[in-house]
Scaffold this active site. Structure first.
Site, PDB file in Angstrom:
ATOM      1  N   GLY A 152     -45.963 -84.261  76.655  1.00  0.00           N
ATOM      2  CA  GLY A 152     -47.392 -84.287  76.329  1.00  0.00           C
ATOM      3  C   GLY A 152     -47.588 -84.857  74.939  1.00  0.00           C
ATOM      4  O   GLY A 152     -46.771 -85.639  74.445  1.00  0.00           O
ATOM      5  N   ARG A 153     -48.676 -84.435  74.310  1.00  0.00           N
ATOM      6  CA  ARG A 153     -49.028 -84.989  72.991  1.00  0.00           C
ATOM      7  C   ARG A 153     -47.926 -84.745  71.968  1.00  0.00           C
ATOM      8  O   ARG A 153     -47.562 -85.644  71.202  1.00  0.00           O
ATOM      9  CB  ARG A 153     -50.330 -84.343  72.500  1.00  0.00           C
ATOM     10  N   ILE A 154     -47.379 -83.519  71.938  1.00  0.00           N
ATOM     11  CA  ILE A 154     -46.363 -83.218  70.912  1.00  0.00           C
ATOM     12  C   ILE A 154     -45.041 -83.894  71.277  1.00  0.00           C
ATOM     13  O   ILE A 154     -44.350 -84.439  70.417  1.00  0.00           O
ATOM     14  CB  ILE A 154     -46.172 -81.696  70.728  1.00  0.00           C
ATOM     15  N   ARG A 174     -43.722 -82.956  84.505  1.00  0.00           N
ATOM     16  CA  ARG A 174     -44.107 -82.714  85.899  1.00  0.00           C
ATOM     17  C   ARG A 174     -44.065 -84.019  86.698  1.00  0.00           C
ATOM     18  O   ARG A 174     -43.667 -84.051  87.850  1.00  0.00           O
ATOM     19  CB  ARG A 174     -45.493 -82.097  85.973  1.00  0.00           C
ATOM     20  N   ARG A 231     -42.034 -72.348  73.841  1.00  0.00           N
ATOM     21  CA  ARG A 231     -42.203 -70.909  73.980  1.00  0.00           C
ATOM     22  C   ARG A 231     -40.845 -70.321  74.326  1.00  0.00           C
ATOM     23  O   ARG A 231     -40.068 -70.953  75.069  1.00  0.00           O
ATOM     24  CB  ARG A 231     -43.182 -70.593  75.128  1.00  0.00           C
ATOM     25  N   ASP A 255     -37.291 -72.131  67.212  1.00  0.00           N
ATOM     26  CA  ASP A 255     -38.481 -71.647  66.488  1.00  0.00           C
ATOM     27  C   ASP A 255     -39.183 -70.547  67.271  1.00  0.00           C
ATOM     28  O   ASP A 255     -40.074 -69.894  66.752  1.00  0.00           O
ATOM     29  CB  ASP A 255     -39.443 -72.821  66.266  1.00  0.00           C
ATOM     30  N   GLU A 260     -40.716 -62.166  70.577  1.00  0.00           N
ATOM     31  CA  GLU A 260     -41.044 -62.285  69.148  1.00  0.00           C
ATOM     32  C   GLU A 260     -41.792 -61.046  68.675  1.00  0.00           C
ATOM     33  O   GLU A 260     -42.600 -60.501  69.426  1.00  0.00           O
ATOM     34  CB  GLU A 260     -41.900 -63.534  68.925  1.00  0.00           C
ATOM     35  N   HIS A 278     -41.186 -68.886  64.351  1.00  0.00           N
ATOM     36  CA  HIS A 278     -42.374 -69.475  64.991  1.00  0.00           C
ATOM     37  C   HIS A 278     -43.312 -70.107  63.938  1.00  0.00           C
ATOM     38  O   HIS A 278     -44.448 -69.656  63.758  1.00  0.00           O
ATOM     39  CB  HIS A 278     -43.120 -68.424  65.822  1.00  0.00           C
ATOM     40  N   GLY A 280     -43.963 -73.571  63.855  1.00  0.00           N
ATOM     41  CA  GLY A 280     -44.278 -74.945  64.260  1.00  0.00           C
ATOM     42  C   GLY A 280     -45.536 -75.507  63.616  1.00  0.00           C
ATOM     43  O   GLY A 280     -45.548 -76.642  63.146  1.00  0.00           O
TER      44      GLY A 280
END
Ligand code: 8YV
Length: 318
Positions: A152-154, A174, A231, A255, A260, A278, A280
């Site tokens: 995706g975007r990241i 996907r 995640r 990360d 968590e 975490h 990011g």
């Protein structure tokens, strides 16, 4: 807006919380801290302020008959029961795009840190070990093969950075994205088999739970390094610990974690693993931009205007 009641379900960034308090009546995690006080104000709550890690269950929503909107401070919203929200006509918004650069930067940082052993190098100098001789040699990043799980975007921002390091980029998602020049593999296993570094940046939730399992790690192989900035739920943590202990893979940069802020002792003891709490999107500039967007979504909604960034499930199809 000054009379609108908002429930925050997470400890929010101080500046964002202050901004919300200026414009709304904010009830900070009252459902957790004082259930009887919460029961009294619950019928008045019209908005929930959540973060990317927050859980917003159907049960919580059911206690809030006046709920209109859930504004997530984060791009990920896997903790929000969007089906229940949609069924109730509750809008859900998130903060995409403004954090792409930071998360992509951190993915590269973890890759370099794990490969070049930067935390160990720092300790080596600070603990005065250098005069006794050089550090063991590390692992090269530039020119190697990067596999990206989730394009995706990241994922695309990570690819852009990797190309500048002379890495070859391949991905799984996907479905293949015709507009991208990079090779597509149908499964994480196939991608891992063709990667030196495997970066996970796919959404969380039921659809990706334990996508990175023992089989994928075996395919990544003894010279492979796993980076997770998505995640914790996407990686089978027990399988990862086992793979790291047995040398099935070379190392990891993490990360995010399954539970968590608790990180298994085994991971914390491993020299070939680099850990972060975490972070990011955790830069001042980006958290400010996320806060502005999360607030803007609430402001627009209560002004009777279209929200800026609804989650795809709640976006009005044109
Ligand atoms: C958190 C994130 O939202 O954007 C996401 O999905 O996981 C993070 O940016 C952030 O840590 C705020 O809690």
């Amino acid at each position: 807006m000054s009379s609108i009641d908002v429930l925050s379900v997470t400890k929010l960034s101080p500046f964002y919380e202050a901004h919300l308090r200026e414009h709304f009546v904010l009830h900070d995690r009252l459902h957790d801290t004082d259930p009887s006080a919460f029961a009294k104000i619950a019928p008045r709550i019209r908005a929930i302020a959540a973060s990317g890690e927050s859980k917003v269950s159907a049960e919580l929503m059911a206690q809030l008959p006046a709920l209109e909107i859930i504004s997530v401070f984060g791009v990920g919203y896997d903790g929000v029961d969007t089906q229940a929200a949609k069924a109730r006509g509750v809008m859900v918004t998130h903060t995409p795009n403004v954090l792409n650069d930071d998360v992509a930067d951190l993915a590269m940082g973890l890759m370099l840190a794990a490969a070049r052993q930067l935390p160990a190098a720092d300790r080596y100098v600070k603990e005065g070990k250098w005069p006794n001789g050089p550090m063991p040699l590390a692992r090269k990043v530039s020119g190697t093969r990067l596999g990206i799980v989730g394009m995706g975007r990241i994922g695309q921002a990570i690819a852009q950075r990797a190309l500048a390091f002379g890495m070859s980029v391949a991905y799984t998602a996907r479905s293949a994205k015709a507009e991208l020049p990079h090779p597509f593999y149908a499964t994480p296993r196939d991608l891992a088999a063709h990667s030196d570094y495997l970066v996970v940046i796919t959404p969380g939730g039921a659809g990706t739970r334990k996508l990175i399992n023992a089989e994928v790690l075996a395919a990544l192989g003894k010279n492979g390094v796993l980076i997770n900035v998505a995640r914790g739920s996407v990686v089978d943590e027990a399988a990862l610990i086992d793979a790291l202990q047995k040398g099935v893979i070379a190392g990891a940069g993490l990360d995010v974690f399954e539970s968590e802020p608790n990180v298994p002792e085994a991971l914390r003891q491993m020299p070939h693993v680099v850990l972060a709490p975490h972070i990011g999107s955790a830069t001042t500039a980006t958290r400010q931009a996320m806060g502005d967007l999360a607030f803007g979504n609430l402001k627009n909604h209560f002004a009777g205007q279209a929200v800026i960034t609804p989650v795809p499930e709640c976006a009005v199809k044109g």
